[in-house]
Design an enzyme around this catalytic site. Structure first.
Site, mmCIF file in Angstrom:
data_model
loop_
_atom_site.group_PDB
_atom_site.id
_atom_site.type_symbol
_atom_site.label_atom_id
_atom_site.label_comp_id
_atom_site.label_asym_id
_atom_site.label_seq_id
_atom_site.Cartn_x
_atom_site.Cartn_y
_atom_site.Cartn_z
ATOM 1 C CG ASN A 178 -10.960 0.943 18.021
ATOM 2 O OD1 ASN A 178 -10.808 -0.068 18.683
ATOM 3 N ND2 ASN A 178 -10.307 1.169 16.900
ATOM 4 C CB ILE A 220 -13.977 6.168 14.003
ATOM 5 C CG1 ILE A 220 -12.816 7.172 14.023
ATOM 6 C CG2 ILE A 220 -15.196 6.700 14.740
ATOM 7 C CD1 ILE A 220 -13.059 8.442 13.221
ATOM 8 N NE ARG A 270 -5.978 1.847 -0.555
ATOM 9 C CZ ARG A 270 -5.949 3.050 0.003
ATOM 10 N NH1 ARG A 270 -4.841 3.494 0.550
ATOM 11 N NH2 ARG A 270 -7.025 3.799 0.024
ATOM 12 C CG ASN A 296 -1.868 1.111 1.294
ATOM 13 O OD1 ASN A 296 -1.795 2.049 0.487
ATOM 14 N ND2 ASN A 296 -2.785 1.066 2.237
ATOM 15 C CD GLU A 350 -8.906 -1.006 3.583
ATOM 16 O OE1 GLU A 350 -9.106 -0.237 2.652
ATOM 17 O OE2 GLU A 350 -8.546 -0.632 4.717
ATOM 18 C CG LEU A 389 -17.884 5.239 10.567
ATOM 19 C CD1 LEU A 389 -18.757 5.265 11.811
ATOM 20 C CD2 LEU A 389 -18.301 6.332 9.597
ATOM 21 N NE ARG A 420 -9.639 12.897 2.315
ATOM 22 C CZ ARG A 420 -9.520 11.582 2.419
ATOM 23 N NH1 ARG A 420 -10.569 10.840 2.720
ATOM 24 N NH2 ARG A 420 -8.369 10.997 2.203
ATOM 25 C CE LYS A 477 -0.414 2.452 6.222
ATOM 26 N NZ LYS A 477 -1.837 2.580 6.317
ATOM 27 C CG HIS A 487 -12.773 3.858 2.374
ATOM 28 N ND1 HIS A 487 -13.497 4.908 2.917
ATOM 29 C CD2 HIS A 487 -11.479 4.121 2.657
ATOM 30 C CE1 HIS A 487 -12.674 5.753 3.496
ATOM 31 N NE2 HIS A 487 -11.436 5.310 3.354
HETATM 32 P P1 AMP Z 1 -8.197 4.658 10.572
HETATM 33 O O1 AMP Z 1 -8.083 5.752 9.536
HETATM 34 O O2 AMP Z 1 -9.142 3.571 10.184
HETATM 35 O O3 AMP Z 1 -6.879 4.156 11.039
HETATM 36 O O4 AMP Z 1 -8.875 5.350 11.874
HETATM 37 C C1 AMP Z 1 -8.246 6.392 12.570
HETATM 38 C C2 AMP Z 1 -9.234 6.987 13.574
HETATM 39 O O5 AMP Z 1 -9.649 5.961 14.482
HETATM 40 C C3 AMP Z 1 -8.657 8.121 14.400
HETATM 41 O O6 AMP Z 1 -9.556 9.203 14.425
HETATM 42 C C4 AMP Z 1 -8.559 7.504 15.794
HETATM 43 O O7 AMP Z 1 -8.766 8.462 16.807
HETATM 44 C C5 AMP Z 1 -9.670 6.504 15.801
HETATM 45 N N1 AMP Z 1 -9.411 5.470 16.807
HETATM 46 C C6 AMP Z 1 -8.455 4.521 16.782
HETATM 47 N N2 AMP Z 1 -8.471 3.798 17.935
HETATM 48 C C7 AMP Z 1 -9.439 4.332 18.720
HETATM 49 C C8 AMP Z 1 -9.954 4.041 20.020
HETATM 50 N N3 AMP Z 1 -9.460 3.062 20.758
HETATM 51 N N4 AMP Z 1 -10.971 4.820 20.485
HETATM 52 C C9 AMP Z 1 -11.483 5.798 19.725
HETATM 53 N N5 AMP Z 1 -11.049 6.122 18.493
HETATM 54 C C10 AMP Z 1 -10.043 5.408 17.991
#
Ligand code: AMP
Length: 397
Positions: free
Chosen positions: A336, A333, A90, A7, A385, A210, A242, A14, A180
């Protein structure tokens, strides 16, 4: 059979080496700050870590680091590079031409190059990744392109066209492509299995990816009928940095008032907007919730705006789908942030959605988070992915 998944970003690369027997990650890592100063991290499946600051002036030298780390030193995982059977990449923008993954040949490279105009931030980096892989592994190794846009190619014209002069579409391919796709494909497939309908036939679902970048997809009978991202990943709702959808006239208005070039305006909407732009705090959700809890009104506003916009999209997609059987949350997001999931599902109570608050109190695990009597089922499904790219690559070689 081992497959190397790549990627490539503009200043990063990556990778994951996946053993397809058991689909285990043998090693993974990251080349960061390519063309700046260079930082390399390599982790093996059995817990060894190699980390170093090393000059990586371009993607080819970065790839050399990857190659060396795989076959030698502390993080060695293969005896010989010939153990790597194929490389899967990717690729962000595959235009209307590619609705599935393909073996990379001259025609594919030409098309990815042509689509640079549609994804000027992404496709050049993907090409660099492919070129660097070829330089490191030679021309004999099979390479596969897995497009972010491919899964969304089932959208009907009514969903992918905008009300601009038709020539803009004919001449320049201006339309909704969606992104995505690899993630939406992975989690939707798993959702169909959980619904007991592995081919997706007879189902209406919404997948919510998200993360720092975010998108929703409306999927009927296993096929995407609409998605929030558009020509570029800027469309949709508030993301980390964004803006999501805005009145297009605001773009020319701000450009005129601030004397911004198209590039500067692009930067404003992609890098300085969204959760960061509204909150003035951060693009990271953890910082946003911390600021909200400390009483920061603009962090709360950013949070509330995003929830409102997502709920509006979901409402629109329920209408487009003619009902809803399941909703899926994935990515940083989605996997988590239990608070956001709870808020969104509570906002869908009018559809008969019943949140299981206890089940929702979980991070990064596959789980059903609605009660048994909920009219619509909701799941957390962690995305993967890289695994999709590896599986497609295996299938194509
Ligand atoms: P990604 O682009 O899929 O890696 O997601 C990144 C987003 O996920 C960031 O805004 C992080 O703050 C959020 N995120 C990752 N781990 C957590 C967590 N344990 N609690 C809340 N938000 C998280």
């Amino acid at each position: 059979m081992k497959i190397l998944v790549i990627n490539a970003g503009s200043s990063s690369l990556k990778y994951q080496l996946i053993d397809m027997e058991g689909e285990q990650v043998v090693a993974k890592g990251l080349c960061e700050r390519i063309g700046i100063d260079g930082r390399f991290t390599h982790k093996t499946g059995d817990g060894r870590v190699v980390q170093k600051d090393v000059a990586m002036p371009d993607h080819t030298t970065a790839f050399e680091q990857v190659k060396q780390a795989l076959v030698s030193g502390e993080g060695k995982v293969v005896n010989d590079l010939s153990e790597v059977a194929a490389i899967g990449h990717r690729v962000v923008q595959g235009g209307a031409k590619y609705d599935k993954s393909v073996r990379i040949d001259e025609d594919v490279l030409k098309a990815v190059r042509e689509y640079e105009v549609l994804a000027p931030l992404h496709n050049p980096a993907c090409l660099k990744g492919i070129e660097a892989a070829t330089a490191a592994f030679g021309t004999e190794i099979p390479q596969v392109a897995v497009f972010d846009t491919a899964f969304h190619q089932t959208m009907p014209e009514v969903a992918y066209l905008w009300g601009l002069p038709y020539e803009c579409y004919e001449k320049y391919g201006v339309r909704r492509y969606g992104y995505h796709g690899t993630s939406h494909r992975f989690v939707s497939k798993r959702c169909f299995e959980l619904l007991g309908k592995p081919d997706g036939k007879g189902t209406r679902i919404i997948t919510c990816h998200l993360g720092n970048g975010s998108s929703l997809a409306a999927i009927r009978d296993g096929k995407v009928i609409d998605t929030t991202m558009g020509l570029t990943p800027l469309d949709g709702f508030l993301m980390g940095t964004r803006s999501g959808a805005i009145d297009p006239s605001a773009v020319t208005f701000i450009m005129e008032k601030e004397g911004l070039s198209p590039e500067e305006m692009d930067n404003l909407m992609n890098k300085k907007s969204g959760m960061l732009g509204i909150s003035g705090v951060s693009s990271d959700d953890r910082d946003i919730t911390a600021a909200m809890d400390a009483g920061n009104a603009r962090a709360k506003l950013a949070w509330d705006m995003r929830s409102y916009q997502i709920l509006k999209y979901i409402g629109g997609y329920v209408a487009a789908l003619g009902g809803l059987d399941a909703i899926v949350f994935t990515a940083g997001i989605g996997e988590n942030q239990d608070r956001l999931r709870a808020e969104l599902l509570e906002g869908l109570a009018y559809l008969g959605v019943k949140l299981d608050a206890e089940a929702n109190n979980v991070r990064g695990q596959e789980r059903e988070i609605t009660t048994a009597d909920s009219a619509v089922r909701a799941f957390i499904i962690p995305t993967n992915e890289e695994l999709v790219i590896a599986r497609d690559t295996k299938a194509l070689i």
